[in-house]
Write an enzyme that holds these catalytic residues in place. Structure first.
Site, PDB file in Angstrom:
ATOM      1  N   ARG A   1      22.082   8.481 -16.891  1.00 32.09           N
ATOM      2  CA  ARG A   1      22.535   7.704 -18.043  1.00 32.09           C
ATOM      3  C   ARG A   1      23.229   8.553 -19.106  1.00 32.09           C
ATOM      4  NH1 ARG A   1      18.095   2.862 -19.145  1.00 32.09           N
ATOM      5  NH2 ARG A   1      18.237   1.948 -17.061  1.00 32.09           N
TER       6      ARG A   1
ATOM      7  N   ASP B   1      14.583  -4.971 -32.162  1.00 31.08           N
ATOM      8  CA  ASP B   1      14.607  -3.969 -31.101  1.00 31.08           C
ATOM      9  C   ASP B   1      15.022  -2.644 -31.728  1.00 31.08           C
ATOM     10  OD1 ASP B   1      14.619  -4.331 -27.809  1.00 31.08           O
ATOM     11  OD2 ASP B   1      15.618  -2.503 -28.485  1.00 31.08           O
TER      12      ASP B   1
END
Length: 267
Positions: free
Chosen positions: A36, A136
């Site tokens: 990633r 979040d």
């Protein structure tokens, strides 16, 4: 040729994720971290993950990018549907005679969960009788959530009647996608909140959803996070976690009334 993520470099990223978000990255996550972050190394023309780690120590925007990339955000509409059945059949009827109902979705990811809650409450209470705070730590997923625009295949788990009522099918350039309709979107507010830090002034809630995030926390972090959140749950309110999680040993302030559904006793 891309550089290799060394054990020492991985250890640094593990510590960073724990310090920033309370997330424990196991050894099995080393390929995920490498994969990633690889593109970010290329974009900054860096020769090693160590150089990238140095960069995110001084560049706050890039640190947020790394956090976004390393945060797991699997979610879908009506995931673990028994929770929404309970919300509609048991919780909502007890809230009909009070003021605006407030729900906090503490790990909202790309928005499927808070919009599922919104559909459920709209059916049970009507559009104007509830507000949802969806939070979040990842700014990237919050941007997606605020757009409320999803691939058509993501609607497969939304009951047909609710799909028809609350989802707008895209046409033209938006063909193959759907959008949550405006009245429902307006019931959901998105905010970036780190559950592992002091919470902002967000008021109190009748229901708190904290699903599929504590699996990444140590027991100590679970206790700290839940201890921060519980004062914001009104007496008589419900605290809902995922079926793969447990509050055993985390808190004694809640009563388990159904698997993964807890109740805060009135004072």
């Amino acid at each position: 040729m891309m550089p290799t993520l060394t054990d020492k470099e991985f250890k640094n990223f593990r510590q960073l994720m724990f310090d920033l978000a309370g997330i424990n990255l196991t050894e099995a996550k080393k390929p995920l971290v490498s994969g990633r972050l690889a593109k970010r190394l290329g974009q900054h023309a860096l020769d090693s993950y160590g150089d990238y780690f140095k960069l995110i120590q001084i560049d706050q925007a890039e640190r947020q990018m790394a956090l976004d990339l390393l945060t797991t955000n699997e979610t879908y509409f009506f995931r673990e549907p028994k929770h929404f059945e309970f919300l509609a059949s048991t919780i909502a009827p007890t809230l009909r005679n009070q003021g605006p109902v407030r729900v906090w979705c503490g790990a909202s990811s790309t928005g499927e969960e808070p919009y599922t809650i919104a559909m459920t409450l709209a059916e049970s209470l009507g559009h104007m009788r509830f507000d949802i705070l969806a939070s979040d730590i990842s700014s990237r997923v919050l941007q997606t959530a605020q757009q409320a625009l999803y691939p058509m295949e993501d609607a497969r788990d939304i009951p047909k009647a609710l799909r028809t009522k609350y989802c707008l099918k895209g046409i033209g350039s938006q063909e193959g996608r759907f959008m949550i309709d405006r009245p429902l979107r307006e019931r959901v507010r998105f905010e970036s909140i780190n559950l592992c830090a002091a919470l902002p002034d967000i008021g109190c809630f009748d229901v708190i959803f904290l699903r599929n995030v504590m699996i990444y926390f140590s027991m100590e972090t679970k206790r700290e996070v839940v201890a921060r959140m519980l004062p914001l749950l009104r007496p008589g309110g419900h605290f809902i976690i995922s079926h793969s999680e447990s509050l055993h040993g985390v808190t004694d302030q809640l009563q388990l009334i159904k698997p993964s559904i807890y109740f805060k006793r009135p004072n």
